[in-house]
Design a protein around this motif. Structure first.
Motif, short mmCIF file in Angstrom:
data_model
loop_
_atom_site.label_atom_id
_atom_site.label_comp_id
_atom_site.label_asym_id
_atom_site.label_seq_id
_atom_site.Cartn_x
_atom_site.Cartn_y
_atom_site.Cartn_z
N GLU A 1 109.78 48.44 -41.50
CA GLU A 1 111.16 48.55 -41.01
C GLU A 1 112.07 49.09 -42.13
O GLU A 1 112.89 49.98 -41.90
CB GLU A 1 111.67 47.19 -40.52
CG GLU A 1 111.02 46.68 -39.25
CD GLU A 1 111.42 47.45 -38.00
OE1 GLU A 1 112.44 48.16 -38.00
OE2 GLU A 1 110.68 47.34 -36.99
N GLN A 2 111.93 48.55 -43.34
CA GLN A 2 112.76 48.98 -44.46
C GLN A 2 112.59 50.48 -44.73
O GLN A 2 113.56 51.21 -44.96
CB GLN A 2 112.42 48.17 -45.71
CG GLN A 2 113.29 48.54 -46.92
CD GLN A 2 112.78 47.92 -48.19
OE1 GLN A 2 111.63 48.12 -48.56
NE2 GLN A 2 113.63 47.15 -48.88
N ARG A 3 111.34 50.92 -44.71
CA ARG A 3 111.09 52.35 -44.97
C ARG A 3 111.82 53.23 -43.95
O ARG A 3 112.42 54.25 -44.31
CB ARG A 3 109.57 52.62 -44.90
CG ARG A 3 109.16 54.06 -45.11
CD ARG A 3 107.64 54.21 -45.09
NE ARG A 3 107.04 53.62 -43.91
CZ ARG A 3 107.05 54.19 -42.70
NH1 ARG A 3 107.62 55.37 -42.52
NH2 ARG A 3 106.46 53.59 -41.68
N GLU B 1 120.72 45.97 -47.20
CA GLU B 1 120.37 44.80 -48.02
C GLU B 1 120.20 43.56 -47.14
O GLU B 1 119.23 42.80 -47.30
CB GLU B 1 121.46 44.56 -49.07
CG GLU B 1 121.48 45.60 -50.18
CD GLU B 1 122.76 45.55 -51.02
OE1 GLU B 1 123.56 44.60 -50.82
OE2 GLU B 1 122.96 46.46 -51.85
N TYR B 2 121.16 43.39 -46.22
CA TYR B 2 121.08 42.24 -45.31
C TYR B 2 119.83 42.35 -44.43
O TYR B 2 119.12 41.36 -44.21
CB TYR B 2 122.34 42.15 -44.45
CG TYR B 2 122.24 41.10 -43.38
CD1 TYR B 2 122.46 39.75 -43.68
CD2 TYR B 2 121.91 41.44 -42.07
CE1 TYR B 2 122.35 38.78 -42.71
CE2 TYR B 2 121.79 40.48 -41.09
CZ TYR B 2 122.01 39.15 -41.42
OH TYR B 2 121.89 38.19 -40.45
N ALA B 3 119.57 43.57 -43.91
CA ALA B 3 118.42 43.76 -43.02
C ALA B 3 117.12 43.45 -43.74
O ALA B 3 116.22 42.80 -43.18
CB ALA B 3 118.41 45.19 -42.48
N THR B 4 117.01 43.89 -44.99
CA THR B 4 115.78 43.62 -45.75
C THR B 4 115.57 42.12 -45.93
O THR B 4 114.47 41.59 -45.69
CB THR B 4 115.84 44.32 -47.12
OG1 THR B 4 115.94 45.73 -46.90
CG2 THR B 4 114.59 44.03 -47.94
N HIS C 1 112.82 37.25 -44.28
CA HIS C 1 112.98 35.83 -43.94
C HIS C 1 112.32 35.50 -42.61
O HIS C 1 111.55 34.53 -42.49
CB HIS C 1 114.47 35.49 -43.90
CG HIS C 1 114.76 34.12 -43.38
ND1 HIS C 1 114.57 32.98 -44.11
CD2 HIS C 1 115.22 33.71 -42.16
CE1 HIS C 1 114.89 31.92 -43.39
NE2 HIS C 1 115.30 32.34 -42.19
N TRP C 2 112.60 36.32 -41.57
CA TRP C 2 112.09 35.99 -40.24
C TRP C 2 110.60 36.26 -40.13
O TRP C 2 109.91 35.60 -39.35
CB TRP C 2 112.87 36.75 -39.17
CG TRP C 2 114.33 36.37 -39.11
CD1 TRP C 2 115.40 37.19 -39.22
CD2 TRP C 2 114.85 35.04 -38.96
NE1 TRP C 2 116.56 36.47 -39.16
CE2 TRP C 2 116.26 35.15 -38.99
CE3 TRP C 2 114.29 33.78 -38.81
CZ2 TRP C 2 117.11 34.05 -38.87
CZ3 TRP C 2 115.12 32.67 -38.70
CH2 TRP C 2 116.51 32.81 -38.73
N GLN C 3 110.08 37.22 -40.93
CA GLN C 3 108.63 37.43 -40.94
C GLN C 3 107.92 36.18 -41.46
O GLN C 3 106.93 35.72 -40.89
CB GLN C 3 108.29 38.64 -41.81
CG GLN C 3 106.78 38.93 -41.87
CD GLN C 3 106.50 40.31 -42.42
OE1 GLN C 3 107.20 41.27 -42.12
NE2 GLN C 3 105.46 40.43 -43.22
N LYS C 4 108.47 35.60 -42.54
CA LYS C 4 107.88 34.39 -43.11
C LYS C 4 108.01 33.22 -42.13
O LYS C 4 107.08 32.43 -41.94
CB LYS C 4 108.59 34.07 -44.43
CG LYS C 4 107.88 33.06 -45.30
CD LYS C 4 108.56 32.96 -46.66
CE LYS C 4 107.79 32.10 -47.63
NZ LYS C 4 106.45 32.58 -47.93
N ASP C 5 109.18 33.15 -41.48
CA ASP C 5 109.42 32.07 -40.51
C ASP C 5 108.45 32.16 -39.33
O ASP C 5 107.90 31.15 -38.87
CB ASP C 5 110.87 32.15 -40.02
CG ASP C 5 111.36 30.84 -39.43
OD1 ASP C 5 110.95 29.77 -39.92
OD2 ASP C 5 112.16 30.88 -38.47
N LEU C 6 108.21 33.38 -38.87
CA LEU C 6 107.26 33.59 -37.77
C LEU C 6 105.85 33.17 -38.18
O LEU C 6 105.17 32.43 -37.45
CB LEU C 6 107.28 35.07 -37.36
CG LEU C 6 106.26 35.48 -36.30
CD1 LEU C 6 106.60 34.87 -34.95
CD2 LEU C 6 106.19 37.01 -36.18
#
Length: 608
Positions: free
Chosen positions: A73-75, A157-160, A165-170
């Protein structure tokens, strides 16, 4: 094949279980946590989904998630934001100062009150320092370019941080529940296209997705045929109609991603010609594409909101949203010759926009996915990965959440000390109560999936009294600028609404407005907006017999085939889920009667 779909966790996290292209269960975490648009891992929704279906997580063949990994997503969005810099350098905006002077001269004197505004020409009153900053960062080219680029950097920055965060939470949430296999990730806009197309029943369709951001895009056009989807165009972020509308929502003092509907309502009171050209001058329109100048500069809309009436700012943004979206879609309708349109993405929650899209020449049929925002992407991902091929009939309802037994209902009523009866002819009794002017809440069957209450978690009232929009909203603690929506017997649709053929199935999910007939305006003024439109839910008996029968009995008494249907919840609270939620909201809202399953409950503490 059986798949668990989990929607993005950043807001409105939602669980769906899909088997061979059939949605078995779908519900948002907010309904269980009681926190509106609940984010984070949807633990309670997952537990309820497994309990309701009788399945275990180990019974799933896959778990699907409608975003790519945070690195991918970041890329994508960093590449996009580099392209934005080149666009800003090359774009020549119009002379804003002369445009603003001309626009200010068009603002009329207004005296007709608008409920919810202290004055019809009310503006966002800001102090000198704020106003000066908005004038600089929103309107002076070098400063506003810098503000736009800074806005993009901060967004990235916020999106990254958010994606990480949500990837880890998932991953942690799934591991806690015993899932240790990889997660199947997919392109965000493909999940939107999949939910709308695969639930539409159309063999061939043009899929339109529009939202804030997803996998590098803010929108897409795809051609779908015989169960397969092929993308034709992607609208690169940050050229986002979702962001555009979030900015004006925030700038007019409302909460983005939650209160956009208030802007739709406000817009009908304003004059779009005052600022419409000012906004359009900041867009480069191309055939089947567009670019928005300073797309991430929120200070431009704040600048306008500090100088112009709220209603005119709202009207301009709604007008520009409609123009950009319809021009974009019209090109692809003409290019492909496809007359069936399916819509998904948060922007398509805008019911007035959907009406304009349906009015595009060459569009014959339209379907909007009932949970069009990101909360619906889990079903899209799961449908896509379980689809057996070919075409199925359209979904008939959005009743995909949990239901509750009569015993559970009785327990909840007794816990509140509420007296109840079990009428022999419940529908006729409820129709009589509504006809006599009582407000009746209805709780029955499976909970609706998505943002709309569609009869099973609804509040009903007759639509003969326009003043209901003020006093019932006050009782429920709400402030709205649109009237309550009507539920209408399917058979009476053409008596009540113009140009509904081809959109009548979409209207079963309350996703589109129509111009009202004279009959509707005369008999149901409480459900008709100032612009002469309404956002109906059409109801067929085979979809929901208990709900339909109330309306049919009401028509026998009144000659009117429509009632008001508003969501059963208090202000800023999710729609009720359980019998306990319903009993509490019934008491808090001091509603006159509650229908809970077969039980009729009178209000022990009447408000009047």
């Amino acid at each position: 094949m059986r798949v668990l779909g989990i929607s993005p966790l950043d807001k409105d996290s939602t669980v769906a279980i899909v088997e061979d292209g059939e949605i078995l269960f779908a519900a948002g975490e907010e309904r269980f946590s009681r926190t509106k648009q609940q984010d984070g891992f949807p633990q309670q929704a997952l537990e309820k989904a497994l309990a309701w279906t009788g399945l275990k997580l180990s019974d799933m063949d896959q778990v699907c998630y409608p975003f790519l990994t945070w690195e991918n997503e970041q890329r994508l969005y960093l590449d996009n934001l580099e392209q934005e810099k080149a666009f800003l350098r090359g774009f020549q905006p119009a002379d804003l100062s002369s445009q603003i002077r001309s626009a200010l001269e068009k603002v009329p004197e207004r005296n007709q009150p608008i409920h919810g505004l202290e004055h019809p020409n009310a503006m966002m009153e800001k102090g000198f320092l704020h106003s000066s900053f908005y004038s600089m960062a929103g309107a002076q080219k070098i400063a506003s370019n810098n503000a736009a680029l800074k806005g993009s950097r901060q967004w990235a920055e916020y999106a990254t941080d958010s994606f990480r965060h949500w990837q880890k939470d998932l991953e942690n949430g799934l591991e806690r529940n015993g899932w240790r296999k990889p997660v199947k990730r997919m392109d965000h806009h493909l999940s939107h296209a999949a939910n709308s197309y695969l639930c539409s029943g159309y063999d061939r369709a043009l899929c339109v997705t529009l939202d804030g951001y997803g996998s590098g895009l803010a929108g897409s056009i795809s051609e779908a045929d015989n169960g397969k989807i092929r993308r034709l165009h992607g609208l690169p972020f940050p050229n986002s109609l979702g962001t555009l509308y979030e900015h004006v929502t925030s700038s007019l003092g409302f909460r983005p991603s939650r209160h956009e509907g208030k802007i739709v309502g406000l817009a009908s009171y304003g004059d779009p010609t005052i600022l419409g050209d000012v906004l359009l001058a900041r867009v480069k329109q191309l055939p089947g594409d567009f670019r928005i100048y300073e797309a991430n500069n929120v200070y431009f809309s704040r600048y306008l909101a500090s100088k112009f009436p709220k209603i005119d700012v709202a009207a301009a943004y709604q007008y520009v949203l409609e123009k950009l979206a319809t021009d974009y879609i019209r090109y692809w309708v003409q290019k492909t010759g496809i007359g069936n349109l399916v819509l998904s993405g948060g922007v398509t929650a805008n019911v007035k926009l959907n009406q304009r899209i349906f009015e595009i020449e060459g569009v014959n049929n339209i379907f909007i996915y009932p949970n069009m925002g990101d909360g619906g992407c889990g079903t899209g991902a799961a449908l896509y990965h379980t689809w057996p091929g070919g075409v199925k009939e359209s979904i008939s309802s959005a009743y995909l959440g949990p239901d509750y037994s009569e015993a559970q209902m009785e327990t909840a009523l007794k816990a509140r000390g509420l007296a109840y009866q079990r009428p022999e002819h419940l529908a006729a009794e409820v129709a009589r109560l509504v006809h006599e002017g009582n407000v009746v809440a209805r709780f029955d069957g499976r909970m609706e999936y998505g943002p709309r209450a569609l009869g099973n978690r609804s509040i009903l009232y007759h639509a003969r009294e326009p003043e209901v929009n003020q006093w019932l909203n006050k009782r429920l603690g709400r402030t709205e600028f649109m009237p309550f929506a009507p539920v209408t017997l399917f058979e009476a649709r053409e008596r009540c609404y113009h140009n509904i053929k081809g959109a009548d199935h979409a209207a079963e999910f309350m996703t589109i407005t129509f111009d009202c007939t004279d009959f509707m305006r005369e008999t149901c003024p409480a459900a008709v907006h100032v612009d002469g439109t309404a956002r109906p839910q059409l109801i067929r008996r085979e979809v929901n017999p208990g709900y339909y029968d109330i309306l049919a009995e009401y028509e026998k008494l009144s000659g009117i085939p429509s009632l008001i249907n508003t969501s059963f919840n208090m202000h800023e609270e999710p729609i009720v889920n359980s019998p306990e939620d319903a009993a509490r909201a019934f008491m808090q809202g001091a509603l006159d009667y509650l229908v809970m399953g077969p039980f009729l409950v009178p209000q022990p503490n009447p408000a009047h």
